[in-house]
Design an enzyme around this catalytic site. Sequence first.
Site, PDB file in Angstrom:
ATOM      1  N   SER A 103       0.896  -1.150   0.165  1.00 35.21           N
ATOM      2  CA  SER A 103      -0.024  -0.055   0.002  1.00 35.21           C
ATOM      3  C   SER A 103       1.105   1.146   0.344  1.00 35.21           C
ATOM      4  O   SER A 103       0.187   1.848  -0.145  1.00 35.21           O
ATOM      5  CB  SER A 103      -1.002  -0.044   1.008  1.00 35.21           C
ATOM      6  N   GLU A 127      10.574  -9.538  -4.689  1.00 35.63           N
ATOM      7  CA  GLU A 127      11.104  -8.362  -3.813  1.00 35.63           C
ATOM      8  C   GLU A 127      12.924  -8.339  -3.346  1.00 35.63           C
ATOM      9  O   GLU A 127      13.231  -7.313  -3.788  1.00 35.63           O
ATOM     10  CB  GLU A 127      10.106  -7.897  -2.466  1.00 35.63           C
TER      11      GLU A 127
HETATM   12  O1  DER Z   1       4.740  -7.559   1.249  1.00 34.41           O
HETATM   13  C1  DER Z   1       6.004  -6.541   1.892  1.00 34.41           C
HETATM   14  O2  DER Z   1       7.729  -6.861   1.341  1.00 34.41           O
HETATM   15  C2  DER Z   1       5.283  -5.042   1.279  1.00 34.41           C
HETATM   16  O3  DER Z   1       6.583  -4.344   1.040  1.00 34.41           O
HETATM   17  C3  DER Z   1       4.966  -4.650   3.352  1.00 34.41           C
HETATM   18  O4  DER Z   1       6.390  -5.492   3.126  1.00 34.41           O
HETATM   19  C4  DER Z   1       4.693  -3.443   2.990  1.00 34.41           C
HETATM   20  O5  DER Z   1       3.305  -3.245   3.146  1.00 34.41           O
HETATM   21  P1  DER Z   1       2.545  -1.870   3.128  1.00 34.41           P
HETATM   22  O6  DER Z   1       3.301  -0.172   2.529  1.00 34.41           O
HETATM   23  O7  DER Z   1       0.844  -1.682   2.330  1.00 34.41           O
HETATM   24  O8  DER Z   1       2.670  -1.961   4.603  1.00 34.41           O
END
Ligand code: DER
Length: 219
Positions: A30, A103
Amino acid sequence: GNADALKKAAAEAAMQYIEDGTVVGVGTGSTVNFFIDALAERKHDIEGAVSSSDASTERLKAHGIEVFELNSVADVPVYVDGADEINEHGQMIKGGGGALTREKIIAAVAKKFVCVADESKVVGRLGEFPVPVEVVPMARSYVAREIVKLGGDPVWRQGFTTDNGNWILDVHNFDIMEPMKLEAQLNNIVGVVTNGLFAQRGANIALIAREDGVQTLKV
Ligand code: DER
């Protein structure tokens, strides 16, 4: 809500690290969605993006930003991604969104990892958030048994399949004194594809959004 405002502020602060004519590494979640929306304002200045998930790819393409296969780009100067937890050393737990493998691959390639997060993600010690571990489906039970030997409590994220067709175990109650060591131990279990400890390769810059502004941590 307020958390969204903080995420948006952190995401927009990441734009200062984006250079014209480059391919930008884009994470998932998000907070990154706010970054993608901010990046759209610069889409004519950048070459395009490489993406860590189908979800981010769709959002990038919806903004008319070209998405390249990682194998076709020579250099990723900057990778922008969120975190579930981040400590003072820039070490992270990631994978809450289930995109940890791609990632971690783009993070490995990128010259600079810029983490964008609201203040709730900052921790003294990693491990309150369960460590996601991506596993080859046939190895799930074996990996779970090996994780128990390491002191964790693995919970199958049942019903979820990653973009790579694998499953995830969320591991609770690790006592993480040495993040890099545990990351290596998890990598060493046959059947583990990726684990969500980003300690060997953590963030270089953390943009932490707080009520009074965005704090830049150069780690
Ligand atoms: O899944 C992931 O690695 C995302 O980057 C998570 O760590 C962060 O998600 P958010 O920005 O919705 O909190």
